[in-house]
Write a protein that holds these residues in place. Sequence first.
Motif, PDB file in Angstrom:
ATOM      1  N   TRP A 192     -56.098 135.182  77.020  1.00  0.00           N
ATOM      2  CA  TRP A 192     -56.629 135.416  78.369  1.00  0.00           C
ATOM      3  C   TRP A 192     -58.134 135.721  78.345  1.00  0.00           C
ATOM      4  N   PRO A 193     -58.947 134.750  77.954  1.00  0.00           N
ATOM      5  CA  PRO A 193     -60.379 135.022  77.766  1.00  0.00           C
ATOM      6  C   PRO A 193     -61.226 134.999  79.038  1.00  0.00           C
ATOM      7  N   ASP A 197     -62.871 126.917  78.662  1.00  0.00           N
ATOM      8  CA  ASP A 197     -63.020 126.124  77.425  1.00  0.00           C
ATOM      9  C   ASP A 197     -63.398 127.039  76.271  1.00  0.00           C
ATOM     10  N   LEU A 198     -62.399 127.460  75.501  1.00  0.00           N
ATOM     11  CA  LEU A 198     -62.654 128.406  74.412  1.00  0.00           C
ATOM     12  C   LEU A 198     -63.264 127.756  73.179  1.00  0.00           C
ATOM     13  N   ILE A 229     -66.620 133.960  72.195  1.00  0.00           N
ATOM     14  CA  ILE A 229     -66.424 134.014  73.638  1.00  0.00           C
ATOM     15  C   ILE A 229     -65.333 135.017  74.005  1.00  0.00           C
ATOM     16  N   VAL A 230     -64.323 135.168  73.155  1.00  0.00           N
ATOM     17  CA  VAL A 230     -63.273 136.153  73.411  1.00  0.00           C
ATOM     18  C   VAL A 230     -63.839 137.563  73.323  1.00  0.00           C
ATOM     19  N   ARG A 231     -64.618 137.829  72.296  1.00  0.00           N
ATOM     20  CA  ARG A 231     -65.194 139.168  72.150  1.00  0.00           C
ATOM     21  C   ARG A 231     -66.196 139.454  73.265  1.00  0.00           C
ATOM     22  N   ALA A 232     -66.929 138.447  73.698  1.00  0.00           N
ATOM     23  CA  ALA A 232     -67.862 138.631  74.816  1.00  0.00           C
ATOM     24  C   ALA A 232     -67.104 139.015  76.077  1.00  0.00           C
ATOM     25  N   LEU A 271     -57.240 137.038  66.293  1.00  0.00           N
ATOM     26  CA  LEU A 271     -57.813 137.527  67.541  1.00  0.00           C
ATOM     27  C   LEU A 271     -56.758 138.149  68.444  1.00  0.00           C
ATOM     28  N   LEU A 272     -55.534 137.630  68.377  1.00  0.00           N
ATOM     29  CA  LEU A 272     -54.441 138.185  69.170  1.00  0.00           C
ATOM     30  C   LEU A 272     -54.202 139.658  68.836  1.00  0.00           C
ATOM     31  N   PHE A 273     -54.382 140.002  67.572  1.00  0.00           N
ATOM     32  CA  PHE A 273     -54.082 141.371  67.140  1.00  0.00           C
ATOM     33  C   PHE A 273     -55.317 142.263  67.011  1.00  0.00           C
ATOM     34  N   THR A 274     -56.509 141.699  67.169  1.00  0.00           N
ATOM     35  CA  THR A 274     -57.709 142.523  66.967  1.00  0.00           C
ATOM     36  C   THR A 274     -58.591 142.609  68.203  1.00  0.00           C
ATOM     37  N   THR A 275     -58.250 141.913  69.280  1.00  0.00           N
ATOM     38  CA  THR A 275     -59.103 141.980  70.482  1.00  0.00           C
ATOM     39  C   THR A 275     -58.290 142.478  71.672  1.00  0.00           C
TER      40      THR A 275
END
Length: 275
Positions: A192-193, A197-198, A229-232, A271-275
């Motif tokens: 869910w970013p 467009d990831l 882009i996810v972390r942003a 990323l699923l487990f760390t963001t």
Amino acid sequence: MVAFIDTGTNGTKSVHESVLDFVEFGIHTAKQSKAKAMANNSKYSIIVPTYNERLNIALIVFLVFKHIPDVDFEIIIVDDGSPDGTQDIVKQLQQVYGDDRILLRARPRKLGLGTAYIHGLKHASGNFVVIMDADLSHHPKYLPHFIKKQMETGADIVTGTRYVRGGGVHGWTLMRKLTSRGANVLAHTLLWPGVSDLTGSFRLYKKSVLEDIISSCVSKGYVFQMEMIVRASRKGYHIEEVPITFVDRVYGSSKLGGSEIVEYLKGLVYLLFTT
């Protein structure tokens, strides 16, 4: 073997001669660009990682100068020891456009896409940073749209997207389209970013924002773009999108293979487990 290009006149020219023609044709544009850009306080550092892009790099540079003539910018080329002579072409470009506009920041071997951006960022003098591919899949004609969108919205990040109205892809097989769309849908479902467009890699960042995000990323390959882009998004940065058409490379071969797909899936789980 020497490749030749039909010039539409009485003969043909080698790729090398055609590259030099592009370079010479760009001299006047380069000089005008530098003079006009002084009126704008913003400077854009365009980071272009390369590996075996001898046939593309002169054209991408020419098109950047053509499409943003009134903008203050530098092009930082991070070449990972290309054996095809990419660096020789870049050095010729420096002679024409100036080594203050074309910066060659070479590395001895392939060290990953993520680290290439980190390396380029260390040499960026602009307050905005653009990252784009060298293979002409990211057309410089979209740069004015990125810049305009950022100026109108004050966005921290402007990202190109293939998956909204006005965007798309050209030159891909049906299988590749399905693979890309499937990877994007899977990432959206799990992460869910907040962007469409990831996996795109044509973006404009405020330099301070990129420095903040990049310091927390651990990926080094193609997953790097998705992680950024996810972390942003998780950090609450303002992200805007611009529709683009992604065009498959004309010269050279794709670096995307089975190992990159495996890394993508591993990165998705990470990323699923760390963001």
